[in-house]
Every structure is written in structure tokens, then in C-alpha cells.
Design an enzyme around this catalytic site. Structure first.
Site, PDB file in Angstrom:
ATOM      1  N   ARG A  83      -5.833  -6.943   8.304  1.00 24.94           N
ATOM      2  CA  ARG A  83      -5.427  -6.882   9.201  1.00 24.94           C
ATOM      3  C   ARG A  83      -6.722  -7.841  10.380  1.00 24.94           C
ATOM      4  O   ARG A  83      -7.199  -7.114  11.144  1.00 24.94           O
ATOM      5  CB  ARG A  83      -4.143  -6.484   9.864  1.00 24.94           C
ATOM      6  CG  ARG A  83      -4.007  -5.585   8.529  1.00 24.94           C
ATOM      7  CD  ARG A  83      -2.995  -4.136   9.674  1.00 24.94           C
ATOM      8  NE  ARG A  83      -1.850  -3.853   8.580  1.00 24.94           N
ATOM      9  CZ  ARG A  83      -0.976  -2.959   8.265  1.00 24.94           C
ATOM     10  NH1 ARG A  83      -1.007  -2.322   9.542  1.00 24.94           N
ATOM     11  NH2 ARG A  83      -0.138  -2.792   7.308  1.00 24.94           N
ATOM     12  N   GLU A  95       0.423   7.832  15.761  1.00 26.06           N
ATOM     13  CA  GLU A  95       1.457   7.369  14.030  1.00 26.06           C
ATOM     14  C   GLU A  95       1.158   7.423  13.030  1.00 26.06           C
ATOM     15  O   GLU A  95      -0.819   6.512  13.133  1.00 26.06           O
ATOM     16  CB  GLU A  95       1.996   5.772  14.735  1.00 26.06           C
ATOM     17  CG  GLU A  95       2.388   4.883  13.739  1.00 26.06           C
ATOM     18  CD  GLU A  95       3.127   3.602  13.753  1.00 26.06           C
ATOM     19  OE1 GLU A  95       3.217   3.457  12.434  1.00 26.06           O
ATOM     20  OE2 GLU A  95       3.254   2.758  14.756  1.00 26.06           O
ATOM     21  N   ASP A 105       3.195  -9.517   3.707  1.00 25.62           N
ATOM     22  CA  ASP A 105       3.825  -8.136   4.184  1.00 25.62           C
ATOM     23  C   ASP A 105       4.181  -9.274   6.212  1.00 25.62           C
ATOM     24  O   ASP A 105       2.780  -9.335   5.524  1.00 25.62           O
ATOM     25  CB  ASP A 105       3.194  -6.844   4.557  1.00 25.62           C
ATOM     26  CG  ASP A 105       3.946  -6.386   5.659  1.00 25.62           C
ATOM     27  OD1 ASP A 105       5.377  -6.555   6.189  1.00 25.62           O
ATOM     28  OD2 ASP A 105       3.839  -5.010   6.500  1.00 25.62           O
ATOM     29  N   SER A 124       4.800   4.558   8.579  1.00 28.03           N
ATOM     30  CA  SER A 124       6.241   3.867   9.169  1.00 28.03           C
ATOM     31  C   SER A 124       6.883   3.766   7.443  1.00 28.03           C
ATOM     32  O   SER A 124       6.651   4.161   6.237  1.00 28.03           O
ATOM     33  CB  SER A 124       5.927   2.646   9.237  1.00 28.03           C
ATOM     34  OG  SER A 124       5.508   2.074  10.468  1.00 28.03           O
ATOM     35  N   ASP A 166       9.319   5.797  12.689  1.00 32.37           N
ATOM     36  CA  ASP A 166       8.402   6.249  12.441  1.00 32.37           C
ATOM     37  C   ASP A 166       7.739   7.761  13.169  1.00 32.37           C
ATOM     38  O   ASP A 166       8.711   8.296  13.830  1.00 32.37           O
ATOM     39  CB  ASP A 166       7.273   4.854  13.825  1.00 32.37           C
ATOM     40  CG  ASP A 166       6.925   3.625  13.586  1.00 32.37           C
ATOM     41  OD1 ASP A 166       7.386   3.564  12.360  1.00 32.37           O
ATOM     42  OD2 ASP A 166       6.780   2.909  14.436  1.00 32.37           O
ATOM     43  N   GLN A 212      -3.735   2.972   2.547  1.00 28.50           N
ATOM     44  CA  GLN A 212      -2.541   3.724   3.383  1.00 28.50           C
ATOM     45  C   GLN A 212      -2.357   4.192   1.719  1.00 28.50           C
ATOM     46  O   GLN A 212      -2.855   3.560   0.872  1.00 28.50           O
ATOM     47  CB  GLN A 212      -1.708   3.042   4.615  1.00 28.50           C
ATOM     48  CG  GLN A 212      -1.240   1.766   3.305  1.00 28.50           C
ATOM     49  CD  GLN A 212      -0.185   1.884   4.434  1.00 28.50           C
ATOM     50  OE1 GLN A 212       0.250   1.742   5.634  1.00 28.50           O
ATOM     51  NE2 GLN A 212       1.084   1.041   4.525  1.00 28.50           N
TER      52      GLN A 212
END
Length: 345
Positions: free
Chosen positions: A111, A259, A57, A262, A246, A126
Site C-alpha cells: 500500500r 485495529e 481492493d 475488519s 472493525d 494478514q
């Protein structure tokens, strides 16, 4: 209030032991609820993928993945996943799942370019999920029906937490409000996208903002999206554009939008070509994933991700994501949390 700042009045409701026990309870409950609601089978997911084939991604297209050479593969580079958005589509295709059935998995990612604060970490965990769909399902109405199902799981999880910890009262609204990013841009032209999110999240408690990635009336997207997984360019009627969005809720502890998820209908060959052209990265058409998609070899799917530590953080009324996951933090964040009596796991 400073963005993602821990409020001065914050005191944890659960201690460290209660929190660790609660994390196990909540994660076990939620993945069962989600898999039942969406007809998902659990699969094992990779921690790393091959570089240069277009499977990892790209997030907003600027974040650097963690790369490392492998001796036994002739020093070929592999990459730690940043999410499994495209890998899942390959998996659904490989499994030849029928319409309305899908997969979910525990996604663990790194990340390194995240700006670390109370809600952003180097480590991302997640529930990544993906389901097979048909041409008839490529509508915003179908997307919204799936959004409602995901939100029902979140609400059930909130009550499940309350059942174990009665001091944590349910506060999320019964229904999620479905909105469009272009409508918000017209309604609040003087606000930034994040300010619009704050406005509507506080007003409704839980919203799904549809259409993330395409330029709005001011020429600026509501938020960044890579061009090669979610379909954000397709016209959906009434002037709207985008088959993704989202889930954003109002976080009462941090007093800001938060958030949780998504998701989106994935690109068709036509929308992939259009989105690659829009972003000026047509060279990706030659990569393995993209070339297979353009040849019509990949299943049509809808999928998304739901932050595990974020859901725990929200439902346990925590002020820092480090209270629900283990990561590495800058010395200043560690010192600030220690001073405040906040236990980072």
C-alpha cells in the site's frame, strides 16, 4: 500523546531472536485456531491481479495500487493486491463451498499511499478469510456470532504466547464488547470517530464497532469503506445500518486504540447498486466482478482480514510494527528507533 508515538518508557520484552521464534509460533498457532473455529480451508492467493476488472481492493477509493506492465501479456497492466476482499468471493464461488464453510490465505500486499508510523507500513500481511452464507445469515446477529469466534481465537493466541513467554502477561478481556457506530456518534457527538474508538477501547479493552462506511447522524462515516465488498448500507433494525465492522482493542504499550481486524457480510446485488450510487461510481457496474455480482452469479459470503504483524505486535507487547515485519522506513523513523534501542527487522 502524539498519535502512534512510541512512549518514552518503552523497552522490548523479547529480543530479536526470541521475537523471530515467537512470530513463527504465533502464526502457526493462530491460523490453525482460526481455520478450526470457522471451518476454513487454506488456499493459495495471488500477489497481483489484472487491472481494470474490479477485483483489486480500492480500500477507501483513493489509494493507488502498485501497477506494472507485463511483456509476455502485451504490456498489459497488473496490480499488486491491496487486499483480497473481492478475489476471495470469486474463489468461494469457484469452489462451490456449502454454507458455513470457507477459505483462508496468507495475504501479502503493498500500500504505497500509507502514512508510515509505528502501526502503518508499506507492507501489509494478514490472514484473509471468507465463508459461504445464505440469505438467512444476512443479519447483524450472525455477524456478531462470527466476531465472537474470531475474538476467541485472539484470546487463545494470547494465552499461547504466555505459555511460551511467561513474562508477557495476558491483558485482553475475556469477552469483546459489541457496539454500533451510530450509537457512539450520538453518545459522543463532540468527539471524532477515532476519539470515540479511543474512548470505548480504553473502557472495554476490546470492542467490535458495527457499521463502517455509511454516513452517521453528522453526515460523516465512522471510517472509509469501498462500496463494492462490505455491505454498509443495509438497515439492520433499531435504527442501525451496516453489516460490517472493525475489531479494535486497547493497546497498552502505545496507549491508544489498535485495529486488529475488519470484516463484514458482503454486498448483495441490491446493496451493491445502492452503495455505488451513494458514492457516485455507478460506472463500476460494467467491470467483470461487479457485473457478475449484479447478475447473481457470485456466492453470498462473509469475510475479513486479521493483521498478522499487528497481532504479533500486540501480543508480544511491541511498540513498532517494524519489530514484527520487514519493510522500508523513512530515515527519521529508522534513526528514532535506533536511538531508542528498538530493533527494526
Amino acid at each position: 500523546m502524539k498519535k502512534n508515538a512510541i512512549p518514552a518508557h518503552y523497552k522490548p520484552i523479547l529480543d530479536e531472536t526470541q521475537t523471530e521464534h515467537g512470530i513463527v509460533l504465533l502464526k502457526d498457532f493462530f491460523q490453525t485456531a482460526l481455520s478450526t473455529e470457522l471451518n476454513l480451508t487454506r488456499v493459495t492467493a495471488p500477489l497481483f491481479v489484472q487491472s481494470g476488472i474490479g477485483v483489486n481492493d480500492d480500500l477507501n477509493g483513493t489509494e493507488r495500487p502498485v501497477r506494472f506492465p507485463v511483456k509476455s501479456l502485451g504490456e498489459q497492466n497488473l496490480e499488486i493486491v491491496q487486499s483480497l476482499a473481492k478475489w476471495k468471493r470469486l474463489k468461494v464461488t469457484e469452489m462451490a463451498l456449502p454454507r458455513g464453510f470457507g477459505i483462508y490465505t496468507d495475504m501479502n500486499a503493498i500500500r504505497p499511499d500509507e502514512d508510515l508510523d509505528a502501526v502503518h507500513s508499506l507492507y501489509v500481511d494478514q490472514w484473509d478469510w471468507e465463508m459461504a452464507i445464505d440469505d438467512v445469515d444476512r443479519t447483524v446477529f450472525f455477524l456478531h456470532e462470527i466476531v465472537k469466534k474470531v475474538y476467541r481465537c485472539i484470546k487463545r493466541a494470547e494465552f499461547y504466547v504466555y505459555d511460551f513467554y511467561s513474562q508477557i502477561k495476558p491483558t485482553l478481556p475475556d469477552e469483546i464488547k459489541l457496539l454500533f457506530s451510530d450509537d457512539l456518534a450520538r453518545e459522543y457527538p463532540n468527539l471524532s470517530p477515532k476519539e470515540r474508538e479511543a474512548k470505548v477501547a480504553k473502557k472495554y479493552g476490546a470492542v467490535f464497532i458495527t457499521g463502517i462506511g455509511a454516513p452517521l447522524v453528522d453526515g460523516i462515516p465512522h471510517d472509509g469503506r469501498a462500496p463494492d465488498y462490505d455491505d454498509w448500507i443495509t438497515e439492520t433494525g433499531d435504527g442501525h445500518k451496516g453489516l460490517n465492522g472493525d475489531i479494535v482493542v486497547w493497546n497498552e504499550v502505545l496507549e491508544q486504540p489498535f485495529e486488529l481486524s475488519s470484516m463484514g457480510i458482503r454486498v448483495s446485488p441490491e446493496s451493491l447498486k445502492a452503495q455505488l450510487e451513494e458514492r457516485g461510481c455507478e460506472e463500476r457496474e460494467k467491470l467483470m466482478f461487479h457485473s457478475r455480482l449484479l447478475r447473481g452469479e457470485l456466492a453470498q459470503t462473509l469475510g475479513g482480514g486479521i493483521g498478522q504483524s499487528r497481532l504479533c505486535m500486540l501480543l508480544f507487547k511491541k511498540a513498532h510494527i517494524g519489530e514484527t515485519q520487514v519493510s522500508i522506513w523513512p530515515p527519521q523513523i529508522v534513526a528514532d528507533c535506533k536511538k531508542r534501542g528498538i530493533k527494526l527487522l
